[in-house]
Design a protein around this motif. Structure first.
Motif, short mmCIF file in Angstrom:
data_model
loop_
_atom_site.label_atom_id
_atom_site.label_comp_id
_atom_site.label_asym_id
_atom_site.label_seq_id
_atom_site.Cartn_x
_atom_site.Cartn_y
_atom_site.Cartn_z
N ASN A 79 -13.58 63.45 29.19
CA ASN A 79 -12.86 63.78 27.97
C ASN A 79 -12.42 65.24 27.96
N GLY A 80 -11.12 65.48 27.82
CA GLY A 80 -10.58 66.83 27.75
C GLY A 80 -9.91 67.29 29.03
N ASN A 126 -5.14 64.69 29.00
CA ASN A 126 -4.71 64.31 27.66
C ASN A 126 -3.51 63.37 27.78
N LYS A 130 -0.56 59.64 23.45
CA LYS A 130 -1.38 59.01 22.40
C LYS A 130 -1.12 57.51 22.30
N ASN A 140 -3.51 54.78 23.76
CA ASN A 140 -4.66 54.32 22.99
C ASN A 140 -4.25 53.14 22.13
N ILE A 159 -7.88 54.61 28.58
CA ILE A 159 -8.79 55.54 27.88
C ILE A 159 -10.06 54.78 27.54
N GLY A 186 -13.75 58.61 25.76
CA GLY A 186 -12.63 59.53 25.87
C GLY A 186 -12.20 59.81 27.29
N VAL A 239 -10.48 59.31 30.87
CA VAL A 239 -9.26 58.65 31.35
C VAL A 239 -9.54 58.09 32.73
N SER A 247 -1.63 67.12 33.94
CA SER A 247 -2.51 67.29 32.78
C SER A 247 -2.06 68.40 31.85
N GLU A 248 -1.21 69.31 32.33
CA GLU A 248 -0.72 70.37 31.46
C GLU A 248 0.72 70.15 31.01
N GLY A 280 2.23 66.78 30.99
CA GLY A 280 2.43 65.46 30.42
C GLY A 280 3.15 64.50 31.35
#
Length: 253
Positions: free
Chosen positions: A7-8, A11, A14, A17, A164, A168, A170, A198-199, A201
């Motif tokens: 998790n973290g 990202n 959304k 999910n 996910i 949390g 991935v 990851s930075e 997208g």
């Protein structure tokens, strides 16, 4: 192959999910740790995994003898790790371009291209990926910088799935059955012709000037799942990455 990012670290969009509000009491059938055990149990003689403290786990096994046409490679160079699926028809040309030996495989090339462009190259990632001729999918974990880079070719010969988990995390794998028990409804196919960092997208490297759109996905039971992502032909990003621009791998470290 199986990659689990805690998790973290990653990202994801959304829309991946697919859990409705108020469904937190619905527990998954398996945790990511149990999925990893299943992967290793199914490859008892040649499977292995690597853990990175509380950041990530990468699991890999060579293809079975009956599936040798579906190449699967693992490589690590200076804290950059890559799992590569498929093959490149122009590998010799690419190796020569980056000063690699003739014996360097696809995973070695992808790491070298990533490191070169991350550290000092001005070429946008989408341009590099469009130069790859063949069927491919790969996941890179840059442990030193804590970043993840994944991409999937456009010809649909290689499949990747992501999801996910309840904690949390991935998960990314070429085997959807490893992801489904841990991610419940929050999983879907990784889009072809696309890359994820990851930075930065998710974006299309085939059509870098177009935005991505999320489309609803319904399972066989009629329940909503994590979205399917595709290029939106009618919308454009605010600024298209160009050679020499700041939107390149060098700024993704």
């Amino acid at each position: 192959m199986l990659a689990v990012f805690k998790n973290g670290v990653v990202n994801p969009p959304k829309e991946l999910n697919g859990q409705p509000q108020g469904s937190s009491s619905v527990k998954p059938k398996k945790t990511p740790e149990e999925a990893l055990k299943d992967f290793l149990a199914s490859n008892p003689s040649n499977g292995f995994s690597m853990g990175f403290v509380d950041k990530a786990v990468l699991a890999y096994a060579p293809p079975q003898r009956s599936l040798l046409s579906q190449q699967r490679l693992f490589c690590a160079v200076n804290d950059v790790y890559c799992i590569f699926l498929g093959g490149l028809n122009n590998l010799c040309t690419l190796n020569k371009q980056y000063g690699l030996s003739k014996g360097a495989n696809e995973a070695m090339y992808v790491i070298e291209a990533y490191r070169t462009l991350r550290d000092r190259g001005p070429i946008p990632a989408h341009q590099v990926l469009k130069e790859l001729d063949g069927s491919f999918g790969f996941v890179i974990y840059d442990h030193k910088n804590g970043t993840v880079f994944a991409a999937l070719g456009a010809d649909k010969s290689v499949n990747l799935f992501w999801g996910i988990a309840a904690d949390g995390s991935v998960m990314i794998s070429d085997n959807v059955d490893l992801i489904k028990p841990s991610c419940r409804k929050s999983f879907g196919p990784f889009p072809n012709g696309c890359l994820y960092h990851s930075e930065r997208g998710l974006m299309s490297f085939e059509h870098p000037s177009n935005k991505m759109k999320a489309m609803p996905r319904i399972d066989s039971e009629g329940a909503m799942c994590g979205a399917y992502f595709a290029v939106d032909a009618y919308s454009k990003v605010n600024s298209m990455p160009r050679v020499g621009s700041e939107a390149n791998w060098a700024t993704w470290g």
